[in-house]
Design an enzyme around this catalytic site. Structure first.
Site, PDB file in Angstrom:
ATOM      1  N   GLU A 291       0.846  -1.195   0.000  1.00 31.12           N
ATOM      2  CA  GLU A 291       0.000   0.000   0.000  1.00 31.12           C
ATOM      3  C   GLU A 291       0.880   1.243   0.000  1.00 31.12           C
ATOM      4  O   GLU A 291       1.855   1.315   0.748  1.00 31.12           O
ATOM      5  CB  GLU A 291      -0.894   0.017   1.244  1.00 31.12           C
ATOM      6  CG  GLU A 291      -1.778   1.265   1.308  1.00 31.12           C
ATOM      7  CD  GLU A 291      -2.478   1.436   2.651  1.00 31.12           C
ATOM      8  OE1 GLU A 291      -3.493   0.752   2.862  1.00 31.12           O
ATOM      9  OE2 GLU A 291      -2.016   2.246   3.467  1.00 31.12           O
TER      10      GLU A 291
ATOM     11  N   GLY B 197     -14.838   4.745   5.279  1.00 34.82           N
ATOM     12  CA  GLY B 197     -14.071   5.895   5.751  1.00 34.82           C
ATOM     13  C   GLY B 197     -14.406   6.186   7.200  1.00 34.82           C
ATOM     14  O   GLY B 197     -15.450   5.769   7.707  1.00 34.82           O
TER      15      GLY B 197
HETATM   16  P1  FAD Z   1     -17.664  -0.661   7.199  1.00 39.42           P
HETATM   17  O1  FAD Z   1     -17.432  -1.983   6.573  1.00 39.42           O
HETATM   18  O2  FAD Z   1     -18.884   0.091   6.787  1.00 39.42           O
HETATM   19  O3  FAD Z   1     -17.686  -0.885   8.781  1.00 39.42           O
HETATM   20  C1  FAD Z   1     -17.702   0.236   9.672  1.00 39.42           C
HETATM   21  C2  FAD Z   1     -18.516  -0.104  10.926  1.00 39.42           C
HETATM   22  O4  FAD Z   1     -19.901  -0.284  10.571  1.00 39.42           O
HETATM   23  C3  FAD Z   1     -18.097  -1.429  11.579  1.00 39.42           C
HETATM   24  O5  FAD Z   1     -18.216  -1.250  12.968  1.00 39.42           O
HETATM   25  C4  FAD Z   1     -19.112  -2.427  11.076  1.00 39.42           C
HETATM   26  O6  FAD Z   1     -19.324  -3.512  11.965  1.00 39.42           O
HETATM   27  C5  FAD Z   1     -20.361  -1.576  10.922  1.00 39.42           C
HETATM   28  N1  FAD Z   1     -21.211  -2.040   9.812  1.00 39.42           N
HETATM   29  C6  FAD Z   1     -20.821  -2.356   8.563  1.00 39.42           C
HETATM   30  N2  FAD Z   1     -21.897  -2.724   7.819  1.00 39.42           N
HETATM   31  C7  FAD Z   1     -22.978  -2.632   8.617  1.00 39.42           C
HETATM   32  C8  FAD Z   1     -24.358  -2.858   8.417  1.00 39.42           C
HETATM   33  N3  FAD Z   1     -24.835  -3.251   7.228  1.00 39.42           N
HETATM   34  N4  FAD Z   1     -25.193  -2.664   9.471  1.00 39.42           N
HETATM   35  C9  FAD Z   1     -24.733  -2.226  10.676  1.00 39.42           C
HETATM   36  N5  FAD Z   1     -23.416  -1.989  10.918  1.00 39.42           N
HETATM   37  C10 FAD Z   1     -22.559  -2.180   9.894  1.00 39.42           C
HETATM   38  N6  FAD Z   1      -9.589   5.158   5.232  1.00 39.42           N
HETATM   39  C11 FAD Z   1      -9.468   6.177   4.339  1.00 39.42           C
HETATM   40  O7  FAD Z   1      -9.976   7.277   4.588  1.00 39.42           O
HETATM   41  N7  FAD Z   1      -8.791   6.029   3.144  1.00 39.42           N
HETATM   42  C12 FAD Z   1      -8.219   4.837   2.799  1.00 39.42           C
HETATM   43  O8  FAD Z   1      -7.629   4.714   1.725  1.00 39.42           O
HETATM   44  C13 FAD Z   1      -8.314   3.730   3.729  1.00 39.42           C
HETATM   45  N8  FAD Z   1      -7.770   2.526   3.430  1.00 39.42           N
HETATM   46  C14 FAD Z   1      -7.948   1.466   4.295  1.00 39.42           C
HETATM   47  C15 FAD Z   1      -7.431   0.201   3.961  1.00 39.42           C
HETATM   48  C16 FAD Z   1      -7.577  -0.879   4.820  1.00 39.42           C
HETATM   49  C17 FAD Z   1      -7.035  -2.233   4.427  1.00 39.42           C
HETATM   50  C18 FAD Z   1      -8.255  -0.710   6.065  1.00 39.42           C
HETATM   51  C19 FAD Z   1      -8.404  -1.874   7.011  1.00 39.42           C
HETATM   52  C20 FAD Z   1      -8.764   0.534   6.422  1.00 39.42           C
HETATM   53  C21 FAD Z   1      -8.630   1.634   5.546  1.00 39.42           C
HETATM   54  N9  FAD Z   1      -9.167   2.891   5.854  1.00 39.42           N
HETATM   55  C22 FAD Z   1      -9.029   3.947   4.954  1.00 39.42           C
HETATM   56  C23 FAD Z   1      -9.830   3.132   7.151  1.00 39.42           C
HETATM   57  C24 FAD Z   1     -11.354   2.866   7.089  1.00 39.42           C
HETATM   58  O9  FAD Z   1     -11.970   3.856   6.298  1.00 39.42           O
HETATM   59  C25 FAD Z   1     -11.899   2.887   8.525  1.00 39.42           C
HETATM   60  O10 FAD Z   1     -11.410   1.783   9.235  1.00 39.42           O
HETATM   61  C26 FAD Z   1     -13.405   3.023   8.700  1.00 39.42           C
HETATM   62  O11 FAD Z   1     -13.664   3.338  10.064  1.00 39.42           O
HETATM   63  C27 FAD Z   1     -14.235   1.783   8.372  1.00 39.42           C
HETATM   64  O12 FAD Z   1     -14.277   1.549   7.038  1.00 39.42           O
HETATM   65  P2  FAD Z   1     -14.929   0.153   6.487  1.00 39.42           P
HETATM   66  O13 FAD Z   1     -14.891   0.247   5.024  1.00 39.42           O
HETATM   67  O14 FAD Z   1     -14.313  -1.007   7.134  1.00 39.42           O
HETATM   68  O15 FAD Z   1     -16.438   0.345   7.034  1.00 39.42           O
END
Ligand code: FAD
Length: 282
Positions: free
Chosen positions: A9, A101
């Site tokens: 990354e 995010g």
């Molecule tokens: P989600 O999958 O939506 O999860 C977030 C929360 O919501 C979790 O607690 C989950 O349990 C809950 N949730 C999910 N779906 C549901 C549902 N249907 N109903 C109820 N609750 C639900 N951030 C950036 O800004 N830019 C980046 O480029 C970036 N790259 C990343 C790369 C990796 C590999 C990782 C692990 C993280 C990265 N992040 C980045 C950080 C990320 O944006 C944060 O961790 C953010 O808080 C969660 O994103 P997510 O896509 O996992 O969210």
């Protein structure tokens, strides 16, 4: 023979950083030949939304490495996502890491994408052939009350069309291996790459651990205590720690390893030199 994926990354340089800094990073990574490089996406309404596509295009066209572009959803509407996907098409990415995010205090969410799974479903509908990566959390996402609930939510993301998962950093392999076991039991069968972040500074490890509720194992804590003020020694110890983590994960049959380079090619190269023979015949 089992051959795990190896990916890296990088992040776009900050707005006011010299343009050449990304070339320094990518030149420094040359010859490692990862399966792909992913490029992060600046979150929030004030970030440069075209930077990810520009860097992804450079990685693919000038360095010949397949690329994955990150994309976040919370502060984007459908139009912004459509524009990003068009930029990613033009950059020739083979996959998008679809993220929700982080919540930014004081910034109004757009409200069109609540969870990453909403973004995954949207992209799957518009780009049926694109690989869609999702994030996952071996110790559970910080906002989720339990790991089991987080895994149930992860299943929604995979059912919406995510084809691959990349994990948040972790320092104890047992946490990752237990998590993979639980996801498989929950019916999630897509490849899961283990996210490894090399230790470079005691302050950043402690901050990241606090932000993500990541456990710092005893052995790592001892390193931070001993070399917290001696950056070079800590970096060296961090290279050994990350290499050992990776070697153990490969031995345990991990699908892949995703190294957070933090745009530090020197550290990345040293780790790769240690572990490369475990990934490919050299
Ligand atoms: P989600 O999958 O939506 O999860 C977030 C929360 O919501 C979790 O607690 C989950 O349990 C809950 N949730 C999910 N779906 C549901 C549902 N249907 N109903 C109820 N609750 C639900 N951030 C950036 O800004 N830019 C980046 O480029 C970036 N790259 C990343 C790369 C990796 C590999 C990782 C692990 C993280 C990265 N992040 C980045 C950080 C990320 O944006 C944060 O961790 C953010 O808080 C969660 O994103 P997510 O896509 O996992 O969210």
């Amino acid at each position: 023979m089992h051959s795990p994926q190896f990916s890296l990354e990088v992040f776009p340089p900050k707005r006011n950083a010299p343009v050449g800094t990304i070339y320094d990073t990518l030149d420094g990574l040359e010859g490692l030949n990862p399966d792909f490089i992913s490029v992060t996406y600046g979150h929030g309404t004030h970030s440069d939304r075209s930077a990810t596509a520009r860097i992804a295009n450079t990685v693919r066209s000038e360095y010949g490495i397949p690329t994955v572009a990150h994309l976040t959803a919370l502060y984007s509407d459908h139009e912004v996502v459509d524009q990003a996907l068009e930029m990613f098409d033009a950059a020739g990415v083979f996959g998008v890491l679809a993220l929700r995010g982080d919540v930014i205090e004081g910034q109004q969410e757009v409200g069109e994408f609540e969870h990453a799974s909403d973004l995954v479903a949207y992209i799957r509908d518009r780009r049926p052939n694109l690989k869609i990566f999702g994030a996952c959390y071996p110790e559970g996402h910080i906002e989720c009350p339990s790991l089991d609930e987080d895994i149930r939510n992860l299943k929604i993301k995979v059912d919406a069309g995510a084809t691959n998962l990349i994990s948040q950093l972790f320092y104890d392999n047992e946490d990752f291996l237990r998590f993979v076991e639980k996801t498989r039991a929950a019916g999630i069968d897509v490849p899961i790459e283990a996210g490894i972040m090399p230790v470079t500074s005691a302050v950043s490890v402690r901050n990241m651990a606090r932000k993500n509720a990541t456990v710092i194992p005893k052995a790592l804590n001892a390193m931070l205590e001993k070399w917290g003020d001696d950056r070079e020694s800590l970096r060296r110890a961090g290279i050994i720690y990350a290499s050992q983590q990776i070697s153990d994960l490969v031995a345990q049959g991990v699908d892949g390893v995703h190294l957070y380079t933090m745009n530090h090619p020197g550290t990345t190269r040293r780790i790769w030199r240690n572990v490369a023979p475990l990934f490919r015949e050299v």
